[in-house]
Design an enzyme around this catalytic site. Structure first.
Site, mmCIF file in Angstrom:
data_model
loop_
_atom_site.group_PDB
_atom_site.id
_atom_site.type_symbol
_atom_site.label_atom_id
_atom_site.label_comp_id
_atom_site.label_asym_id
_atom_site.label_seq_id
_atom_site.Cartn_x
_atom_site.Cartn_y
_atom_site.Cartn_z
ATOM 1 N N ILE A 60 79.997 60.035 26.464
ATOM 2 C CA ILE A 60 80.675 60.484 27.695
ATOM 3 C C ILE A 60 81.300 59.283 28.396
ATOM 4 C CG2 ILE A 60 80.468 61.823 29.822
ATOM 5 C CD1 ILE A 60 77.888 63.028 28.813
ATOM 6 N N PRO A 61 82.451 58.817 27.889
ATOM 7 C CA PRO A 61 83.089 57.675 28.559
ATOM 8 C C PRO A 61 83.627 58.044 29.939
ATOM 9 C CG PRO A 61 84.445 58.454 26.728
ATOM 10 C CD PRO A 61 83.180 59.249 26.697
ATOM 11 N N HIS A 62 83.444 57.124 30.879
ATOM 12 C CA HIS A 62 83.952 57.308 32.243
ATOM 13 C C HIS A 62 84.105 55.925 32.855
ATOM 14 C CE1 HIS A 62 79.569 57.489 32.150
ATOM 15 N NE2 HIS A 62 79.567 56.921 33.340
ATOM 16 N N GLY A 63 84.759 55.870 33.975
ATOM 17 C CA GLY A 63 85.067 54.584 34.594
ATOM 18 C C GLY A 63 83.890 53.952 35.304
#
Length: 144
Positions: A60-63
């Site tokens: 779950i890539p996120h900033g």
């Protein structure tokens, strides 16, 4: 605008590495108007700090915390990788990019993790052949 829609789901993709997979997840969010280009860089930066692979074939890539200013609206991108993508020795078959405004972030992350922690759901997501199927699985579980 729904945070999940068929135009933000890509099926049957390949990526040479996790960075390409993260960038692809970010590009979908950018093309949909949820984020600016800078957010994608922050997604890659977060991966350097801590892997966004959460287990069970899911990343779950996120900033980073500092990336909120680059989010225009809350959105999710979903990419299916039948061959899997290497995240530090683990294979991610589903990469879910998140851009969340305000307090949405933890709720969305938790909902996705809960859906994907179920082996039957994960298998269904891996076997799904259409974007509609993927969205149906997430929405049916997230509404409960």
């Amino acid at each position: 605008m729904s945070i999940m829609s068929v135009d933000k789901v890509k099926m049957n993709q390949t990526a040479k590495d996790k960075y390409e997979a993260i960038r692809a997840a970010g590009e979908i969010l950018k093309d949909a108007g949820h984020i600016s280009q800078e957010y994608i860089e922050k997604m890659l930066e977060r991966e350097e700090i801590v892997s966004t692979y959460v287990g069970n074939g899911l990343a779950i890539p996120h900033g980073t915390k500092e990336s909120k200013q680059f989010i225009n609206s809350t959105g999710i991108s979903i990419i299916q990788y039948p061959e899997g993508v290497d995240f530090n020795g683990e294979k991610a078959y589903l990469v879910v990019g998140i851009a969340a405004q305000g307090g949405d972030h933890m709720g969305i992350l938790t909902s996705i993790a809960v859906v994907c922690s179920d082996d039957d759901n994960m298998e269904a997501l891996r076997q799904a052949s259409t974007a509609e199927e993927i969205i149906t699985i997430f929405e049916s579980e997230m509404e409960e």
